[in-house]
Design a protein around this motif. Structure first.
Motif, PDB file in Angstrom:
ATOM      1  N   GLN A   3       0.972  -8.209  -0.169  1.00 42.31           N
ATOM      2  CA  GLN A   3       1.169  -7.409  -1.378  1.00 42.31           C
ATOM      3  C   GLN A   3       0.006  -7.642  -2.322  1.00 42.31           C
ATOM      4  O   GLN A   3      -0.442  -8.773  -2.489  1.00 42.31           O
ATOM      5  N   LEU A   4      -0.467  -6.563  -2.937  1.00 44.57           N
ATOM      6  CA  LEU A   4      -1.603  -6.618  -3.843  1.00 44.57           C
ATOM      7  C   LEU A   4      -1.185  -6.074  -5.206  1.00 44.57           C
ATOM      8  O   LEU A   4      -0.547  -5.022  -5.282  1.00 44.57           O
ATOM      9  N   MET A  34     -11.709  -7.518   1.702  1.00 45.04           N
ATOM     10  CA  MET A  34     -11.108  -6.957   0.500  1.00 45.04           C
ATOM     11  C   MET A  34     -12.018  -5.899  -0.093  1.00 45.04           C
ATOM     12  O   MET A  34     -13.235  -6.084  -0.163  1.00 45.04           O
ATOM     13  N   GLY A  35     -11.424  -4.825  -0.542  1.00 45.92           N
ATOM     14  CA  GLY A  35     -12.212  -3.741  -1.103  1.00 45.92           C
ATOM     15  C   GLY A  35     -11.639  -3.230  -2.415  1.00 45.92           C
ATOM     16  O   GLY A  35     -10.472  -3.432  -2.725  1.00 45.92           O
ATOM     17  N   TRP A  36     -12.515  -2.600  -3.172  1.00 48.32           N
ATOM     18  CA  TRP A  36     -12.123  -1.868  -4.383  1.00 48.32           C
ATOM     19  C   TRP A  36     -12.442  -0.393  -4.171  1.00 48.32           C
ATOM     20  O   TRP A  36     -13.533  -0.048  -3.702  1.00 48.32           O
ATOM     21  N   PHE A  37     -11.504   0.429  -4.541  1.00 47.47           N
ATOM     22  CA  PHE A  37     -11.682   1.872  -4.545  1.00 47.47           C
ATOM     23  C   PHE A  37     -11.257   2.390  -5.911  1.00 47.47           C
ATOM     24  O   PHE A  37     -10.584   1.691  -6.670  1.00 47.47           O
ATOM     25  N   ARG A  38     -11.640   3.629  -6.209  1.00 50.38           N
ATOM     26  CA  ARG A  38     -11.206   4.222  -7.462  1.00 50.38           C
ATOM     27  C   ARG A  38     -10.927   5.705  -7.267  1.00 50.38           C
ATOM     28  O   ARG A  38     -11.465   6.333  -6.362  1.00 50.38           O
ATOM     29  N   CYS A  96      -7.190  -2.034  -5.366  1.00 51.55           N
ATOM     30  CA  CYS A  96      -7.697  -3.004  -4.412  1.00 51.55           C
ATOM     31  C   CYS A  96      -6.999  -2.787  -3.071  1.00 51.55           C
ATOM     32  O   CYS A  96      -5.887  -2.257  -3.015  1.00 51.55           O
ATOM     33  N   ALA A  97      -7.667  -3.203  -2.013  1.00 51.87           N
ATOM     34  CA  ALA A  97      -7.167  -2.967  -0.674  1.00 51.87           C
ATOM     35  C   ALA A  97      -7.592  -4.099   0.248  1.00 51.87           C
ATOM     36  O   ALA A  97      -8.599  -4.765  -0.003  1.00 51.87           O
ATOM     37  N   ALA A  98      -6.812  -4.292   1.311  1.00 54.89           N
ATOM     38  CA  ALA A  98      -7.088  -5.375   2.252  1.00 54.89           C
ATOM     39  C   ALA A  98      -7.078  -4.845   3.679  1.00 54.89           C
ATOM     40  O   ALA A  98      -6.278  -3.973   4.032  1.00 54.89           O
ATOM     41  N   SER A  99      -7.968  -5.418   4.482  1.00 57.98           N
ATOM     42  CA  SER A  99      -8.066  -4.997   5.875  1.00 57.98           C
ATOM     43  C   SER A  99      -8.438  -6.169   6.761  1.00 57.98           C
ATOM     44  O   SER A  99      -9.242  -7.021   6.368  1.00 57.98           O
ATOM     45  N   ARG A 100      -7.888  -6.159   7.962  1.00 54.16           N
ATOM     46  CA  ARG A 100      -8.302  -7.139   8.974  1.00 54.16           C
ATOM     47  C   ARG A 100      -8.968  -6.447  10.154  1.00 54.16           C
ATOM     48  O   ARG A 100      -9.275  -7.089  11.156  1.00 54.16           O
ATOM     49  N   ARG A 101      -9.197  -5.146  10.018  1.00 55.89           N
ATOM     50  CA  ARG A 101      -9.783  -4.392  11.121  1.00 55.89           C
ATOM     51  C   ARG A 101     -11.279  -4.260  10.943  1.00 55.89           C
ATOM     52  O   ARG A 101     -11.795  -4.257   9.834  1.00 55.89           O
ATOM     53  N   GLY A 102     -11.968  -4.123  12.040  1.00 54.11           N
ATOM     54  CA  GLY A 102     -13.394  -3.868  12.004  1.00 54.11           C
ATOM     55  C   GLY A 102     -13.668  -2.394  11.818  1.00 54.11           C
ATOM     56  O   GLY A 102     -12.794  -1.555  11.983  1.00 54.11           O
ATOM     57  N   LEU A 110      -9.587   2.522   6.711  1.00 56.52           N
ATOM     58  CA  LEU A 110      -9.654   1.250   7.413  1.00 56.52           C
ATOM     59  C   LEU A 110      -8.671   0.242   6.838  1.00 56.52           C
ATOM     60  O   LEU A 110      -8.297  -0.722   7.504  1.00 56.52           O
ATOM     61  N   TYR A 111      -8.240   0.438   5.596  1.00 56.72           N
ATOM     62  CA  TYR A 111      -7.457  -0.563   4.884  1.00 56.72           C
ATOM     63  C   TYR A 111      -5.966  -0.346   5.086  1.00 56.72           C
ATOM     64  O   TYR A 111      -5.455   0.771   5.020  1.00 56.72           O
ATOM     65  N   ASP A 112      -5.289  -1.468   5.337  1.00 57.70           N
ATOM     66  CA  ASP A 112      -3.865  -1.418   5.657  1.00 57.70           C
ATOM     67  C   ASP A 112      -2.965  -1.641   4.452  1.00 57.70           C
ATOM     68  O   ASP A 112      -1.825  -1.184   4.430  1.00 57.70           O
ATOM     69  N   TYR A 113      -3.447  -2.350   3.457  1.00 57.97           N
ATOM     70  CA  TYR A 113      -2.626  -2.711   2.315  1.00 57.97           C
ATOM     71  C   TYR A 113      -3.337  -2.295   1.034  1.00 57.97           C
ATOM     72  O   TYR A 113      -4.544  -2.477   0.900  1.00 57.97           O
ATOM     73  N   TRP A 114      -2.538  -1.770   0.110  1.00 55.16           N
ATOM     74  CA  TRP A 114      -3.070  -1.257  -1.155  1.00 55.16           C
ATOM     75  C   TRP A 114      -2.210  -1.730  -2.323  1.00 55.16           C
ATOM     76  O   TRP A 114      -0.988  -1.876  -2.201  1.00 55.16           O
ATOM     77  N   GLY A 115      -2.868  -1.910  -3.452  1.00 60.44           N
ATOM     78  CA  GLY A 115      -2.143  -2.154  -4.686  1.00 60.44           C
ATOM     79  C   GLY A 115      -1.744  -0.849  -5.347  1.00 60.44           C
ATOM     80  O   GLY A 115      -2.053   0.240  -4.845  1.00 60.44           O
TER      81      GLY A 115
END
Length: 124
Positions: A3-4, A34-38, A96-102, A110-115
């Motif tokens: 959770q983010l 970890m990534g940031w998007f807007r 913010c977002a999180a990924s474990r994939r290449g 690509l990101y699996d989890y988002w705030g």
């Protein structure tokens, strides 16, 4: 499950600075990219920056390069986005977002989890 939760968004004047944070639950935070998007009103979500698990080689989108800095504190399970020289066009909801994939980590798919996002508004 991860959770983010983002925080820190607010109204700032153009030219100002702001830091937004992303608190991450889960014991494997340091294994995620970890990534940031807007996303601005009426626009698609766009990539801002990402950082690898080892806090090396952060990567930035051209519009924010030289003004924004992404960082992570694995001990605190927290990621940050320090923003300087803010412009009205930086106004958006920041996610913010999180990924474990290449793969291409500038792509939102690509990101699996988002705030839920935090609103940043830059006034002119």
């Amino acid at each position: 499950q991860v959770q983010l939760v983002e925080s820190g968004g607010e109204l700032v004047q153009a030219g100002g600075s702001l830091r937004v944070s992303c608190a991450v639950s889960g014991r494997t935070f340091n294994s995620y990219v970890m990534g940031w998007f807007r996303q601005a009103p009426g626009k698609e979500r766009e990539f801002v920056a990402f950082i690898s698990w080892g806090d090396v080689s952060p990567y930035y989108a051209d519009p924010v390069k030289g003004r924004f800095t992404i960082a992570r504190d694995n001990a605190k399970n927290t990621m940050y986005l320090q923003m300087h020289a803010l412009k009205p066009e930086d106004t958006a909801v920041y996610f913010c977002a999180a990924s474990r994939r290449g793969g291409n980590r500038a792509q939102a798919t690509l990101y699996d989890y988002w705030g839920q996002g935090t609103q940043v508004t830059v006034s002119s």
